[in-house]
Design a protein around this motif. Structure first.
Motif, short mmCIF file in Angstrom:
data_model
loop_
_atom_site.label_atom_id
_atom_site.label_comp_id
_atom_site.label_asym_id
_atom_site.label_seq_id
_atom_site.Cartn_x
_atom_site.Cartn_y
_atom_site.Cartn_z
N CYS A 1 -17.28 10.36 -10.44
CA CYS A 1 -16.68 9.56 -11.50
C CYS A 1 -17.16 8.13 -11.34
O CYS A 1 -16.94 7.51 -10.29
CB CYS A 1 -15.16 9.65 -11.39
N GLU A 2 -17.81 7.60 -12.36
CA GLU A 2 -18.34 6.24 -12.28
C GLU A 2 -17.22 5.21 -12.17
O GLU A 2 -17.41 4.15 -11.55
CB GLU A 2 -19.18 5.94 -13.52
N GLN A 3 -16.05 5.48 -12.74
CA GLN A 3 -14.96 4.50 -12.73
C GLN A 3 -14.33 4.35 -11.35
O GLN A 3 -13.92 3.26 -10.96
CB GLN A 3 -13.90 4.90 -13.75
N THR A 4 -14.25 5.47 -10.61
CA THR A 4 -13.56 5.42 -9.32
C THR A 4 -14.51 5.53 -8.13
O THR A 4 -14.14 5.17 -7.01
CB THR A 4 -12.55 6.57 -9.21
N GLY A 5 -15.71 6.07 -8.34
CA GLY A 5 -16.62 6.32 -7.23
C GLY A 5 -16.27 7.54 -6.42
O GLY A 5 -16.92 7.81 -5.39
N ASN A 6 -15.27 8.31 -6.87
CA ASN A 6 -14.88 9.53 -6.15
C ASN A 6 -15.81 10.67 -6.54
O ASN A 6 -16.19 10.81 -7.70
CB ASN A 6 -13.44 9.90 -6.47
N ALA A 7 -16.14 11.51 -5.55
CA ALA A 7 -17.17 12.54 -5.76
C ALA A 7 -16.74 13.89 -5.21
O ALA A 7 -15.89 13.99 -4.31
CB ALA A 7 -18.47 12.10 -5.07
N ALA A 8 -17.36 14.93 -5.76
CA ALA A 8 -17.27 16.29 -5.21
C ALA A 8 -18.66 16.72 -4.79
O ALA A 8 -19.63 16.51 -5.52
CB ALA A 8 -16.70 17.25 -6.24
N LEU A 9 -18.75 17.32 -3.63
CA LEU A 9 -20.01 17.87 -3.13
C LEU A 9 -19.97 19.36 -3.40
O LEU A 9 -19.05 20.06 -2.94
CB LEU A 9 -20.13 17.58 -1.63
#
Length: 209
Positions: free
Chosen positions: A20-28
């Motif tokens: 998510c570009e807004q939060t920087g949270n990611a799933a691998l």
């Protein structure tokens, strides 16, 4: 939504990072191996891994899941519970392909058809698509018109069904009932090889004609 594709191991399996570009949270997603390189690429991108998602339980998609989950202290999510025997058989899979042994994998959450996954402000819908393996799932971001496909459908092909748990009629039902009703302009990243769209495969994939 942003994504980054990282092919790993001799199987050239498309591990991917979605964030998510807004939060920087990611799933691998589907970390099949080469954990040190995956950690390095994640660090270069500057995102925060919050979860590991698995489409199915074959070795080339899960080989580094346990070590990376421990490194990032995050849960392993998916696939469908019907994949449990395959995940328990990982040592046998390693023996079959002549690679270093991976112990059976324990998950933090199984997924059912129709479930929703969130990462930051992104939402992915889970579609259970058995056939390549019994508990295979795909992750569909409706807003971005994007599917993380695993080994169900490929650019010009379909998932193989000659491995334990595979079944060709079941795979074709999954493709025709779960995927083909969706829009032509949905792009997808398969577990191996180049990206495509559902429309392109509907028109040109020899298995769908």
């Amino acid at each position: 939504m942003k994504y980054h594709i990282m092919p790993v191991t001799a199987f050239s399996q498309n591990c991917s990072l979605v964030w998510c570009e807004q939060t920087g949270n990611a799933a691998l997603v589907d970390p099949g191996g080469e954990a040190p390189r995956l950690r390095q690429e994640v660090a270069t991108l500057g995102v925060t891994v919050k979860e590991i998602w698995l489409t199915h339980g074959h070795l080339d998609h899960v080989g580094a899941a346990s070590s990376l989950a421990a490194f990032y202290d995050v849960p392993i999510v998916g696939p469908h519970r019907d994949e449990e025997p395959l995940l328990a058989s990982l040592p046998g899979q390693c023996q079959m392909f002549g690679v270093e042994t991976t112990p059976p994998l324990t998950l933090d959450r199984w997924l059912a058809d129709g479930a929703t996954l969130s990462i930051g402000k992104l939402s992915f819908h889970v579609l259970h698509c058995p056939g390549h393996s019994p508990g295979h799932v795909v992750f569909w971001n409706k807003a971005a018109k994007f599917i993380l496909m695993g080994d169900v459908l490929f650019n010009g092909g379909i998932g193989r069904t000659d491995l334990p748990g595979g079944d060709m009629p079941t795979l074709m039902r999954s493709i025709h009932h779960q995927l083909m009703p969706l829009a032509d302009d949905i792009a997808f990243l398969p577990g191996h090889g180049p990206m495509s769209t559902l429309g392109h495969e509907r028109r040109t994939n020899p298995f769908l004609q």
